[in-house]
Design a protein around this motif. Structure first.
Motif, PDB file in Angstrom:
ATOM      1  N   GLY A  38       7.037  -6.886  -6.176  1.00  0.00           N
ATOM      2  CA  GLY A  38       6.135  -6.199  -5.254  1.00  0.00           C
ATOM      3  C   GLY A  38       6.637  -4.810  -4.933  1.00  0.00           C
ATOM      4  N   SER A  39       6.196  -4.279  -3.804  1.00  0.00           N
ATOM      5  CA  SER A  39       6.566  -2.936  -3.387  1.00  0.00           C
ATOM      6  C   SER A  39       8.008  -2.906  -2.883  1.00  0.00           C
ATOM      7  CB  SER A  39       5.622  -2.462  -2.278  1.00  0.00           C
ATOM      8  OG  SER A  39       6.091  -1.269  -1.689  1.00  0.00           O
ATOM      9  N   GLU A  40       8.698  -1.806  -3.184  1.00  0.00           N
ATOM     10  CA  GLU A  40      10.076  -1.664  -2.698  1.00  0.00           C
ATOM     11  C   GLU A  40      10.128  -1.163  -1.264  1.00  0.00           C
ATOM     12  OE1 GLU A  40      12.386   1.754  -4.305  1.00  0.00           O
ATOM     13  OE2 GLU A  40      10.595   2.117  -5.514  1.00  0.00           O
ATOM     14  N   TRP A  41       8.984  -0.887  -0.649  1.00  0.00           N
ATOM     15  CA  TRP A  41       8.924  -0.414   0.738  1.00  0.00           C
ATOM     16  C   TRP A  41       8.504  -1.564   1.623  1.00  0.00           C
ATOM     17  CZ3 TRP A  41      11.418   3.804   0.203  1.00  0.00           C
ATOM     18  CH2 TRP A  41      11.311   4.514  -0.987  1.00  0.00           C
ATOM     19  N   MET A  42       9.186  -1.751   2.744  1.00  0.00           N
ATOM     20  CA  MET A  42       9.002  -2.985   3.510  1.00  0.00           C
ATOM     21  C   MET A  42       9.430  -2.812   4.958  1.00  0.00           C
ATOM     22  SD  MET A  42      12.069  -4.826   1.382  1.00  0.00           S
ATOM     23  CE  MET A  42      11.466  -4.057  -0.114  1.00  0.00           C
ATOM     24  N   VAL A  43       9.049  -3.809   5.759  1.00  0.00           N
ATOM     25  CA  VAL A  43       9.495  -3.924   7.147  1.00  0.00           C
ATOM     26  C   VAL A  43      10.057  -5.330   7.292  1.00  0.00           C
ATOM     27  CG1 VAL A  43       8.826  -3.826   9.577  1.00  0.00           C
ATOM     28  CG2 VAL A  43       7.677  -2.327   7.916  1.00  0.00           C
ATOM     29  N   LEU A  44      11.378  -5.443   7.379  1.00  0.00           N
ATOM     30  CA  LEU A  44      12.056  -6.739   7.335  1.00  0.00           C
ATOM     31  C   LEU A  44      12.749  -7.039   8.659  1.00  0.00           C
ATOM     32  CD1 LEU A  44      13.732  -6.436   3.806  1.00  0.00           C
ATOM     33  CD2 LEU A  44      11.536  -7.501   4.386  1.00  0.00           C
ATOM     34  N   THR A  45      12.806  -8.316   9.000  1.00  0.00           N
ATOM     35  CA  THR A  45      13.438  -8.718  10.253  1.00  0.00           C
ATOM     36  C   THR A  45      14.955  -8.632  10.155  1.00  0.00           C
ATOM     37  OG1 THR A  45      13.573 -11.058   9.620  1.00  0.00           O
ATOM     38  CG2 THR A  45      11.554 -10.325  10.723  1.00  0.00           C
ATOM     39  N   LYS A  46      15.561  -8.442  11.301  1.00  0.00           N
ATOM     40  CA  LYS A  46      17.020  -8.411  11.348  1.00  0.00           C
ATOM     41  C   LYS A  46      17.601  -9.735  10.879  1.00  0.00           C
ATOM     42  CE  LYS A  46      20.933  -7.697  14.458  1.00  0.00           C
ATOM     43  NZ  LYS A  46      21.370  -7.514  15.856  1.00  0.00           N
ATOM     44  N   SER A  47      16.966 -10.839  11.260  1.00  0.00           N
ATOM     45  CA  SER A  47      17.455 -12.152  10.852  1.00  0.00           C
ATOM     46  C   SER A  47      17.493 -12.291   9.340  1.00  0.00           C
ATOM     47  CB  SER A  47      16.559 -13.244  11.451  1.00  0.00           C
ATOM     48  OG  SER A  47      16.838 -14.507  10.891  1.00  0.00           O
ATOM     49  N   PHE A  48      16.440 -11.819   8.680  1.00  0.00           N
ATOM     50  CA  PHE A  48      16.379 -11.973   7.226  1.00  0.00           C
ATOM     51  C   PHE A  48      17.388 -11.077   6.512  1.00  0.00           C
ATOM     52  CE2 PHE A  48      14.456 -10.497   3.164  1.00  0.00           C
ATOM     53  CZ  PHE A  48      14.702 -11.655   2.437  1.00  0.00           C
ATOM     54  N   VAL A  49      17.474  -9.809   6.893  1.00  0.00           N
ATOM     55  CA  VAL A  49      18.430  -8.930   6.205  1.00  0.00           C
ATOM     56  C   VAL A  49      19.860  -9.344   6.517  1.00  0.00           C
ATOM     57  CG1 VAL A  49      16.828  -7.001   6.035  1.00  0.00           C
ATOM     58  CG2 VAL A  49      18.315  -7.177   8.037  1.00  0.00           C
ATOM     59  N   ASP A  50      20.102  -9.905   7.692  1.00  0.00           N
ATOM     60  CA  ASP A  50      21.418 -10.446   8.012  1.00  0.00           C
ATOM     61  C   ASP A  50      21.766 -11.596   7.065  1.00  0.00           C
ATOM     62  OD1 ASP A  50      23.735 -10.508   9.890  1.00  0.00           O
ATOM     63  OD2 ASP A  50      22.981 -12.504  10.333  1.00  0.00           O
ATOM     64  N   HIS A  60      13.468 -19.328  -0.048  1.00  0.00           N
ATOM     65  CA  HIS A  60      14.249 -19.996   0.988  1.00  0.00           C
ATOM     66  C   HIS A  60      13.324 -20.594   2.035  1.00  0.00           C
ATOM     67  CE1 HIS A  60      17.308 -20.738   4.076  1.00  0.00           C
ATOM     68  NE2 HIS A  60      18.189 -20.662   3.093  1.00  0.00           N
ATOM     69  N   LYS A  61      13.531 -21.851   2.348  1.00  0.00           N
ATOM     70  CA  LYS A  61      12.616 -22.567   3.236  1.00  0.00           C
ATOM     71  C   LYS A  61      12.574 -21.993   4.644  1.00  0.00           C
ATOM     72  CE  LYS A  61      16.122 -26.164   3.998  1.00  0.00           C
ATOM     73  NZ  LYS A  61      16.551 -26.062   5.314  1.00  0.00           N
ATOM     74  N   ASN A  62      13.631 -21.312   5.071  1.00  0.00           N
ATOM     75  CA  ASN A  62      13.644 -20.756   6.420  1.00  0.00           C
ATOM     76  C   ASN A  62      12.849 -19.466   6.542  1.00  0.00           C
ATOM     77  OD1 ASN A  62      15.299 -22.851   7.133  1.00  0.00           O
ATOM     78  ND2 ASN A  62      17.167 -21.636   7.285  1.00  0.00           N
ATOM     79  N   TYR A  63      12.524 -18.831   5.407  1.00  0.00           N
ATOM     80  CA  TYR A  63      11.888 -17.515   5.463  1.00  0.00           C
ATOM     81  C   TYR A  63      10.562 -17.415   4.716  1.00  0.00           C
ATOM     82  CZ  TYR A  63      16.373 -16.074   7.343  1.00  0.00           C
ATOM     83  OH  TYR A  63      17.502 -15.956   8.128  1.00  0.00           O
ATOM     84  N   GLN A  64      10.265 -18.370   3.847  1.00  0.00           N
ATOM     85  CA  GLN A  64       9.067 -18.226   3.019  1.00  0.00           C
ATOM     86  C   GLN A  64       7.778 -18.269   3.824  1.00  0.00           C
ATOM     87  OE1 GLN A  64       9.082 -22.915   1.491  1.00  0.00           O
ATOM     88  NE2 GLN A  64       9.808 -21.257   0.196  1.00  0.00           N
ATOM     89  N   ASN A  65       7.796 -18.837   5.018  1.00  0.00           N
ATOM     90  CA  ASN A  65       6.601 -18.865   5.864  1.00  0.00           C
ATOM     91  C   ASN A  65       6.551 -17.715   6.865  1.00  0.00           C
ATOM     92  OD1 ASN A  65       5.532 -21.215   4.690  1.00  0.00           O
ATOM     93  ND2 ASN A  65       6.781 -22.525   6.014  1.00  0.00           N
ATOM     94  N   THR A  66       7.460 -16.750   6.709  1.00  0.00           N
ATOM     95  CA  THR A  66       7.481 -15.594   7.622  1.00  0.00           C
ATOM     96  C   THR A  66       6.893 -14.350   6.982  1.00  0.00           C
ATOM     97  OG1 THR A  66       9.667 -14.787   6.935  1.00  0.00           O
ATOM     98  CG2 THR A  66       9.617 -16.514   8.633  1.00  0.00           C
ATOM     99  N   THR A  67       6.417 -14.452   5.755  1.00  0.00           N
ATOM    100  CA  THR A  67       6.005 -13.267   5.018  1.00  0.00           C
ATOM    101  C   THR A  67       4.569 -12.865   5.337  1.00  0.00           C
ATOM    102  OG1 THR A  67       5.301 -14.602   3.126  1.00  0.00           O
ATOM    103  CG2 THR A  67       7.564 -13.770   3.120  1.00  0.00           C
ATOM    104  N   VAL A  68       4.360 -11.570   5.492  1.00  0.00           N
ATOM    105  CA  VAL A  68       3.031 -10.970   5.584  1.00  0.00           C
ATOM    106  C   VAL A  68       2.874 -10.090   4.351  1.00  0.00           C
ATOM    107  CG1 VAL A  68       1.463  -9.545   6.943  1.00  0.00           C
ATOM    108  CG2 VAL A  68       3.175 -10.959   8.101  1.00  0.00           C
ATOM    109  N   ASN A  69       1.848 -10.355   3.552  1.00  0.00           N
ATOM    110  CA  ASN A  69       1.735  -9.718   2.238  1.00  0.00           C
ATOM    111  C   ASN A  69       1.164  -8.309   2.351  1.00  0.00           C
ATOM    112  OD1 ASN A  69       1.622  -9.267  -0.534  1.00  0.00           O
ATOM    113  ND2 ASN A  69       1.022 -11.375  -0.954  1.00  0.00           N
ATOM    114  N   HIS A  70       1.956  -7.415   2.930  1.00  0.00           N
ATOM    115  CA  HIS A  70       1.569  -6.014   3.084  1.00  0.00           C
ATOM    116  C   HIS A  70       2.833  -5.220   3.362  1.00  0.00           C
ATOM    117  CE1 HIS A  70      -0.556  -2.417   4.489  1.00  0.00           C
ATOM    118  NE2 HIS A  70      -1.667  -2.951   4.029  1.00  0.00           N
ATOM    119  N   ASP A  71       2.942  -4.021   2.801  1.00  0.00           N
ATOM    120  CA  ASP A  71       4.157  -3.222   2.985  1.00  0.00           C
ATOM    121  C   ASP A  71       4.038  -2.173   4.080  1.00  0.00           C
ATOM    122  OD1 ASP A  71       2.481  -1.417   1.784  1.00  0.00           O
ATOM    123  OD2 ASP A  71       3.646  -1.181  -0.054  1.00  0.00           O
ATOM    124  N   MET A  72       2.910  -2.175   4.823  1.00  0.00           N
ATOM    125  CA  MET A  72       2.688  -1.254   5.942  1.00  0.00           C
ATOM    126  C   MET A  72       2.637   0.205   5.475  1.00  0.00           C
ATOM    127  SD  MET A  72       2.403  -2.787   8.999  1.00  0.00           S
ATOM    128  CE  MET A  72       1.347  -4.083   8.339  1.00  0.00           C
TER     129      MET A  72
END
Length: 413
Positions: A243-255, A290-302
């Motif tokens: 997908g797009s290399e531009w994103m808005v990611l949560t602190k929890s996920f990047v951690d 990953h089961k902890n994050y796959q339901n947190t995705t919004v399919n848009h890069d803003m």
């Protein structure tokens, strides 16, 4: 300050039922008032089954988030990065500026001196410039390695933020930070905004199966990637996403991506080290496997981007003829912009209310924009958020993205 918990012991049994009924009625009344407050015309209202917010116990208003920005550039892009920082600056946020190894030490030093010269930056100490730069090879894994490096710095130096946003010199905002903070204050803190798909199509044979070696991982001089003669099979233990290399990611996920408390981030890090344009797949594949994050995705890069048909490797450069479409998209950012294109002045004038060489004003700016050229020369409480009518466009986009018919059906598919 927390209110003390008060416990009552009733010796007289006949009072229990009336007091229980009164308590239930009071709770319903408080809940109704809270809903009315969230639905008032001065705030952004969202369906309660779509959104939850961490409400303040004192004011019943959602907690204002903080963003951690990576703003990256290369040789000669100092003026663009300075203008971009001025357009997205807010005292609540954190900003990490990275000039890659092609840029000179003088460019990094000049930018650091500029940031230090701004009174607001000196006061809030929220702008950092990377001193030891990364070498970034076009199409190589050094691009996403540099992003991971930036995330690690932000996690260490700025601990209280909610979302990570990556921008570069070709990006520009379409709404103010007050508007962005206002809308995101009503969102759950676990939503990751990144465009993604498992339908990789032609990328299987041109990116997934080939093996590339990026000299930028061990050299200090830029060159193209090397191609190995061998091909590899598609992985069986995880599913590839792109997908797009531009994103808005949560602190929890990047951690999670940095610390990798299970094997998935490390496994994918090794896999994408030899992957072409890995910044378009690493985070997408981690989050969707990953089961902890796959339901947190919004399919848009803003982002708003305009592509040729058929699309080239990069989106078209945006001009004034794209201004109306940009605004109507509701996206908070757009790309690509040529340096000093007149459309940037139009965005400053009509959307950001920013004057040349100054920060985009917000509720934290105490100066008079009519009398003073720079209303942010005097500043106050960084928590003073004054959203504008422009929030309605981003609100509309977010509501569309999180509509039940769109949200779940587009997650990690």
């Amino acid at each position: 300050m927390k209110r003390p918990h008060i416990y009552h012991t009733f010796k007289n049994q006949k009072w229990r039922i009336p007091i229980f009924i009164i308590s239930i009625f009071s709770l319903l009344l408080i809940f109704s008032l809270a809903l009315l407050r969230l639905k008032s015309p001065t705030t952004t209202s969202y369906p309660s089954h779509h959104y939850t917010s961490k409400l303040s116990t004192e004011s019943w208003l959602p907690e204002i988030p903080r963003f951690a920005y990576l703003i990256s550039g290369t040789k000669g892009e100092g003026p663009q990065l300075k203008r971009l920082l001025q357009a997205v600056y807010h005292p609540r946020n954190y900003y990490l500026i990275h000039f890659d190894l092609d840029a000179s030490d003088e460019e990094r030093l000049d930018f650091a001196k500029y940031a230090k010269s701004e009174p607001a930056v000196r006061q809030f100490r929220n702008v950092m410039v990377v001193g030891k730069a990364d070498l970034i090879t076009s199409k190589g894994p050094t691009a996403f390695a540099s992003t991971l490096h930036a995330v690690a710095i932000l996690l260490k130096q700025a601990k209280d933020w909610d979302w990570f946003i990556n921008l570069n010199a070709w990006d520009y905002p379409l709404i103010s930070q007050d508007d962005l903070l206002h809308i995101f204050s009503y969102l759950p803190r676990d939503l990751n905004f990144l465009e993604h798909t498992s339908d990789i199509g032609w990328k299987e044979h041109q990116r997934a199966r080939p093996i590339v070696i990026d000299p930028g991982l061990y050299h200090v001089k830029k060159s193209g990637v090397f191609w190995a003669k061998e091909k590899r099979s598609m992985p069986a233990s995880f599913k590839l996403f792109t997908g797009s290399e531009w994103m808005v990611l949560t602190k929890s996920f990047v951690d999670f991506c940095i610390w990798g408390w299970d094997n998935l981030p490390r496994t994918l890090l090794m896999y994408y080290t030899n992957f072409l344009s890995s910044s378009e797949g690493y985070f997408h594949t981690v989050v969707c496997n990953h089961k902890n994050y796959q339901n947190t995705t919004v399919n848009h890069d803003m982002r708003y981007m305009k592509w040729d048909n058929p699309p080239n490797q990069q989106p078209v450069n945006l001009t004034q003829k794209h201004f109306s479409d940009m605004v109507q998209s509701g996206a908070p950012f757009a790309r690509r912009f040529s340096m000093n294109d007149p459309v940037l002045d139009q965005i400053d004038r009509e959307l950001l209310r920013r004057t040349d060489g100054h920060f985009a004003p917000g509720g934290w700016c105490l100066g008079n924009s009519v009398v003073e050229k720079d209303p942010c020369v005097h500043f106050g409480n960084p928590d003073a958020i004054k959203p504008s009518v422009n929030t309605k466009r981003l609100e509309k986009l977010v509501l569309q993205l999180l509509d039940p018919e769109n949200f779940r059906s587009k997650q990690c598919r």
